[in-house]
Scaffold this active site. Structure first.
Site, mmCIF file in Angstrom:
data_model
loop_
_atom_site.group_PDB
_atom_site.id
_atom_site.type_symbol
_atom_site.label_atom_id
_atom_site.label_comp_id
_atom_site.label_asym_id
_atom_site.label_seq_id
_atom_site.Cartn_x
_atom_site.Cartn_y
_atom_site.Cartn_z
ATOM 1 C CG ASN A 9 19.169 5.494 -29.942
ATOM 2 O OD1 ASN A 9 18.154 5.524 -29.241
ATOM 3 N ND2 ASN A 9 19.228 4.831 -31.079
ATOM 4 C CE LYS A 16 21.385 0.223 -30.069
ATOM 5 N NZ LYS A 16 20.274 0.256 -30.983
ATOM 6 N NE ARG A 88 15.843 6.828 -32.985
ATOM 7 C CZ ARG A 88 15.685 5.599 -33.409
ATOM 8 N NH1 ARG A 88 16.537 4.675 -33.048
ATOM 9 N NH2 ARG A 88 14.696 5.293 -34.217
ATOM 10 C CG HIS A 177 11.869 3.741 -38.629
ATOM 11 N ND1 HIS A 177 11.077 2.701 -39.048
ATOM 12 C CD2 HIS A 177 12.565 3.298 -37.557
ATOM 13 C CE1 HIS A 177 11.274 1.659 -38.247
ATOM 14 N NE2 HIS A 177 12.159 2.001 -37.336
ATOM 15 C CG LEU A 206 12.213 -3.276 -45.543
ATOM 16 C CD1 LEU A 206 12.274 -4.301 -46.671
ATOM 17 C CD2 LEU A 206 10.772 -3.070 -45.072
ATOM 18 N N GLY A 207 14.148 -2.948 -40.963
ATOM 19 C CA GLY A 207 15.089 -3.427 -39.944
ATOM 20 C C GLY A 207 14.318 -4.354 -39.032
ATOM 21 N NE ARG A 238 8.322 -2.610 -32.968
ATOM 22 C CZ ARG A 238 8.997 -1.533 -33.349
ATOM 23 N NH1 ARG A 238 8.366 -0.533 -33.937
ATOM 24 N NH2 ARG A 238 10.297 -1.452 -33.169
ATOM 25 N N GLY A 327 18.697 -3.018 -41.929
ATOM 26 C CA GLY A 327 19.285 -4.358 -41.874
ATOM 27 C C GLY A 327 18.772 -5.335 -42.918
ATOM 28 C CB VAL A 328 15.413 -6.777 -43.601
ATOM 29 C CG1 VAL A 328 14.803 -7.733 -44.614
ATOM 30 C CG2 VAL A 328 15.328 -7.343 -42.185
ATOM 31 C CG ASN A 331 22.687 -6.636 -44.823
ATOM 32 O OD1 ASN A 331 23.747 -6.417 -45.386
ATOM 33 N ND2 ASN A 331 22.327 -6.016 -43.716
ATOM 34 C CD GLU A 381 17.865 5.026 -37.947
ATOM 35 O OE1 GLU A 381 18.269 3.864 -37.827
ATOM 36 O OE2 GLU A 381 16.780 5.423 -37.499
HETATM 37 P P1 ADP Z 1 17.062 -2.131 -35.893
HETATM 38 O O1 ADP Z 1 15.635 -1.914 -36.246
HETATM 39 O O2 ADP Z 1 17.265 -2.876 -34.611
HETATM 40 O O3 ADP Z 1 17.960 -0.915 -36.066
HETATM 41 P P2 ADP Z 1 18.555 -3.174 -38.157
HETATM 42 O O4 ADP Z 1 18.217 -2.173 -39.193
HETATM 43 O O5 ADP Z 1 19.950 -3.211 -37.654
HETATM 44 O O6 ADP Z 1 17.523 -3.187 -36.967
HETATM 45 O O7 ADP Z 1 18.198 -4.620 -38.770
HETATM 46 C C1 ADP Z 1 18.464 -5.787 -38.061
HETATM 47 C C2 ADP Z 1 17.920 -6.956 -38.875
HETATM 48 O O8 ADP Z 1 18.523 -6.972 -40.157
HETATM 49 C C3 ADP Z 1 18.237 -8.315 -38.289
HETATM 50 O O9 ADP Z 1 17.296 -8.708 -37.327
HETATM 51 C C4 ADP Z 1 18.168 -9.215 -39.516
HETATM 52 O O10 ADP Z 1 16.836 -9.670 -39.691
HETATM 53 C C5 ADP Z 1 18.515 -8.297 -40.658
HETATM 54 N N1 ADP Z 1 19.828 -8.596 -41.223
HETATM 55 C C6 ADP Z 1 21.019 -8.163 -40.814
HETATM 56 N N2 ADP Z 1 22.014 -8.684 -41.572
HETATM 57 C C7 ADP Z 1 21.422 -9.478 -42.497
HETATM 58 C C8 ADP Z 1 21.886 -10.287 -43.567
HETATM 59 N N3 ADP Z 1 23.180 -10.403 -43.874
HETATM 60 N N4 ADP Z 1 20.965 -10.954 -44.302
HETATM 61 C C9 ADP Z 1 19.647 -10.852 -44.030
HETATM 62 N N5 ADP Z 1 19.151 -10.091 -43.020
HETATM 63 C C10 ADP Z 1 20.018 -9.426 -42.273
#
Ligand code: ADP
Length: 394
Positions: A9, A16, A88, A177, A206-207, A238, A327-328, A331, A381
């Site tokens: 990637n 990566k 990628r 995505h 939602l990342g 963004r 990520g969001v 988590n 991914e």
């Molecule tokens: P990318 O688009 O860079 O691949 P990711 O899918 O890894 O992003 O998401 C990264 C985001 O996820 C971080 O910026 C943060 O906002 C959110 N995140 C990661 N861990 C947590 C957590 N434990 N609680 C809330 N938000 C989180």
């Protein structure tokens, strides 16, 4: 028999990578090269429980990949055993509707598509060229972020602009995505024990970048990102959707050119622009401390997300599953609760205890009486790319 696949990637200043053994689908090795083009680049490589860190200067992707080959040689795993390399590739334009084995004509076409994704495709191409030079004897495969959305109907992907201009420049919604939306939506079918093509679903990825997709009986019919990955949801840096007139307004008001407006909307907007933070853990901390900018940022984020869910409910004519990922989405229980609470009048019901559980497993977080099943499904991914790569080489 092991079947290692190398996934690359390549970003503008980073690479990566992972090696996944497709016999077991396990990650054998992984790493990241950062700050390519700067005087001090770094490489972090993990294999077999040990790590290696190098600090060197890599002027470009070719030098970085040449060094990476050396690291594989010295530390392992053996690159000579790799059966394919998956790359990628952000933008496939209209030319590439599926994962494609790369040859000279594919490379030429990718170069032609570069203007559609000036930030993403050139480093991707540099990575492909460098990897093909150091690993000339294995198939190289391009896995496109756009491919899953090749099924969008014209009514969803056409912009209401001059049609000749649109055709001449390939201006339309493409979506991004896709590898994640595809992987996660198929996993949802598995979790629900239903055939993929038997139900409708909405996936929220939602990342840092964020997008949402509408999938009708296994076919992607709409998504929030467009010609570029700037459109749609509010993201880390963004803006997502704004009035298209904003570009001209900012240009006039600030006396800046279009590239500067583009950079402003891509890098200094979204949650960062609204409240000075991009990480949702920090944003929640600010909200809890009474920060009004962070509160508004979260409300804008949720409002946009819910308005897309509502729009896709209408487009799909009803939905069976709503899934959160990345990520969001994986988590942040507060974001998920914020979305579902707003959808309560439409029959969405959150199981609050299930929503509070932290887990790396796919899981249902709605109550049995919810009209729509709500899930959290961790995306993967790299594994999705590895599967696509394996399928493409037969
Ligand atoms: P990318 O688009 O860079 O691949 P990711 O899918 O890894 O992003 O998401 C990264 C985001 O996820 C971080 O910026 C943060 O906002 C959110 N995140 C990661 N861990 C947590 C957590 N434990 N609680 C809330 N938000 C989180």
């Amino acid at each position: 028999m092991s079947e290692p696949v190398l996934l690359l990637n390549c970003g503008s200043s980073s690479i990566k990578y992972q090696v996944i053994d497709m016999a077991t689908e396990e990650v054998v090795a992984s790493g990241i090269i950062q700050r390519i083009g700067e005087s001090e680049s770094t490489l972090d490589h993990d294999f077999g429980g040990s790590s290696r860190h190098d600090s060197l200067g890599f002027p470009d992707h070719a030098h970085a990949l040449a060094h990476l080959v050396k690291v594989f040689d010295e530390v392992g795993p053996k690159l000579s055993e790799v059966v394919a390399v998956g790359h990628r590739t952000v933008h496939g334009g209209e030319a590439f509707r599926e994962t494609t084995v790369i040859d000279d004509s594919v490379l030429a076409k990718l170069r032609e598509l570069s203007p559609l994704a000036p930030l993403h495709n050139p480093p991707g191409i540099a990575g492909i060229e460098a990897a093909m030079a150091v690993l000339p004897d294995v198939p190289h495969v391009a896995v496109f972020d756009t491919a899953f959305f090749a099924t969008l109907p014209p009514a969803a992907y056409t912009y209401a602009i001059d049609d000749e201009l649109a055709h001449a420049h390939g201006i339309r919604k493409y979506g991004f995505h896709g590898t994640s939306h595809s992987y996660v939506s198929k996993k949802v079918a598995e979790v629900l024990g239903r055939p993929y093509d038997s139900f409708n679903q909405i996936v929220c990825h939602l990342g840092n970048g964020a997008s949402i997709s509408a999938i009708q009986r296994g076919v992607a019919v709409d998504t929030s990102m467009g010609l570029t990955p700037l459109a749609g949801l509010v993201m880390g840096t963004r803006s997502g959707d704004v009035d298209p007139g904003l570009h001209a307004f900012l240009g006039r008001a600030l006396g800046i050119d279009l590239n500067e407006v583009d950079a402003l909307l891509n890098k200094k907007s979204g949650m960062l622009g609204l409240c000075g933070a991009t990480d949702f853990r920090d944003i929640t901390g600010l909200i809890n401390a009474g920060d009004q900018r962070a509160r508004l940022a979260m409300d804008v984020y949720l409002h946009r997300l819910v308005s897309y869910v509502g729009s896709y409910l209408a487009i799909l004519g009803g939905v069976d599953a709503l899934t959160f990922t990345a990520g969001v989405g994986e988590n942040d229980a507060l974001v998920r609760a914020g979305v579902v609470t707003r959808l309560q009048p439409l029959g969405f019901r959150l199981d609050e205890a299930a929503n509070a559980v932290r887990s790396k497993e796919p899981r249902v977080i709605s109550t049995p009486d919810s009209k729509v099943t709500i899930l959290v499904v961790p995306t993967n991914e790299e594994l999705a790319m590895a599967r696509e790569t394996k399928a493409a080489i037969g």
